[in-house]
Design a protein around this motif. Structure first.
Motif, PDB file in Angstrom:
ATOM      1  N   GLY A   7       0.793  -1.229   0.000  1.00 26.08           N
ATOM      2  CA  GLY A   7       0.000   0.000   0.000  1.00 26.08           C
ATOM      3  C   GLY A   7       0.818   1.268   0.000  1.00 26.08           C
ATOM      4  N   ASP A   8       0.118   2.351  -0.371  1.00 26.83           N
ATOM      5  CA  ASP A   8       0.612   3.720  -0.528  1.00 26.83           C
ATOM      6  C   ASP A   8       2.029   3.979  -0.007  1.00 26.83           C
ATOM      7  OD1 ASP A   8      -2.220   5.592  -0.938  1.00 26.83           O
ATOM      8  OD2 ASP A   8      -2.402   3.538  -0.227  1.00 26.83           O
ATOM      9  N   HIS A 150      -8.978   3.225  -5.001  1.00 22.59           N
ATOM     10  CA  HIS A 150      -8.390   4.317  -4.230  1.00 22.59           C
ATOM     11  C   HIS A 150      -9.513   5.235  -3.760  1.00 22.59           C
ATOM     12  CE1 HIS A 150      -4.603   6.320  -3.161  1.00 22.59           C
ATOM     13  NE2 HIS A 150      -5.224   7.461  -3.382  1.00 22.59           N
ATOM     14  N   THR A 174      -7.098   1.464  -1.139  1.00 22.71           N
ATOM     15  CA  THR A 174      -5.950   2.289  -0.780  1.00 22.71           C
ATOM     16  C   THR A 174      -6.448   3.698  -0.485  1.00 22.71           C
ATOM     17  OG1 THR A 174      -5.545   2.775  -3.139  1.00 22.71           O
ATOM     18  CG2 THR A 174      -4.290   0.965  -2.159  1.00 22.71           C
TER      19      THR A 174
END
Length: 266
Positions: A7-8, A150, A174
């Motif tokens: 993730g991010d 997202h 996300t």
């Protein structure tokens, strides 16, 4: 097929954590495809060609983006030629780049779609309708479909997952940077997780220095949020096992690496 999703990634510290932990995660998990969300890697907002290539060199197969996809202007110079970079597919028509890509793994194909939510984010095109349009073509090629959604709101993410249940292999959220505790496989075989978490500083607030964030809450005055580029880090990820014939998920498991949860045999 096993997919590893990180993730991010926030700032240079986030990149260093990917470079540090991805080889070991690959050794333990042996994923066929590794996907990383890189929309926060450049100073906390956006991505550059150099950083995109750094993620690929670290072992990433596909890089997904989000609402900060175009914060760095030089993305316009390379996004159309970046075969392994996908921005939200529901950006309006004419926006550079592509919203999905197909990865070849031996004799199997995996489609990776990037979508963006609309609640508390920009009012772009409807992700539900765009997903339908993409799947009309993608499912002719492969039943294995991974979606990075997202979005800001848990309900929107879960609604999309149920809407696509049985038509895609996974819908993984996300953007909110906090790993959620709701990993599951939906009734028709789609793996779901509201948010996979972030990769970056463990000491700040969602990867950035805490003082400007607190000041903003106290005063409501604008503040510049800067990523923390040193100190203790965290990595949020998950892996998903998919039946290569049906495209249905068989297993989903979250991964959290930080000071309180050091890397162990996952």
């Amino acid at each position: 097929m096993r997919i590893l999703f990180i993730g991010d990634v926030v700032g240079q510290l986030g990149l260093k954590l990917v470079q540090r932990y991805l080889p070991e995660l690959k050794r333990q998990l042996k994923p066929q495809v590794t996907i990383v969300n890189g929309e926060n890697i450049a100073d906390g907002k956006g991505i550059t060609e150099k950083l995109y290539k750094a993620l690929l060199q670290a072992g990433t197969d596909v890089v997904t983006l989000g609402n900060h996809a175009f914060r760095k202007r030089d993305i316009l110079d390379f996004i159309d030629d970046a075969a392994k970079l996908v921005r939200p597919a529901n950006f309006p028509a004419g926006v550079p780049g592509t919203g999905y890509t197909i990865v070849n793994v031996n004799q199997t194909k995996l489609a990776v779609i990037n979508l963006q939510g609309r609640i508390f984010l920009d009012a772009i095109d409807d992700p539900f309708t765009v997903a339908d349009q993409l799947l009309t073509e993608i499912l002719k090629v492969t039943p294995l479909v991974f979606v990075d959604f997202h979005g800001e709101v848990t309900s929107e993410k879960l609604a999309l997952a149920y809407y696509l249940d049985g038509r895609v292999s996974a819908v993984i959220g996300t953007h909110t940077h906090v790993q959620t505790n709701d990993a599951r496989i939906l009734p028709e075989g789609t793996a779901f997780l509201s948010d996979v978490g972030m990769t970056g500083s463990y000491e700040g607030i969602l990867g950035v220095k805490k003082e400007p964030v607190i000041h903003n809450f106290l005063t409501r005055l604008p503040a510049r949020f800067e990523p923390i580029e040193e100190g203790t880090g965290q990595l949020g990820a998950c892996y998903i096992d998919i039946d290569e014939k049906t495209g249905q998920a068989k297993k989903i498991k979250t991964i959290r690496i930080d000071r309180d949860f050091p890397l162990f045999e996952v």
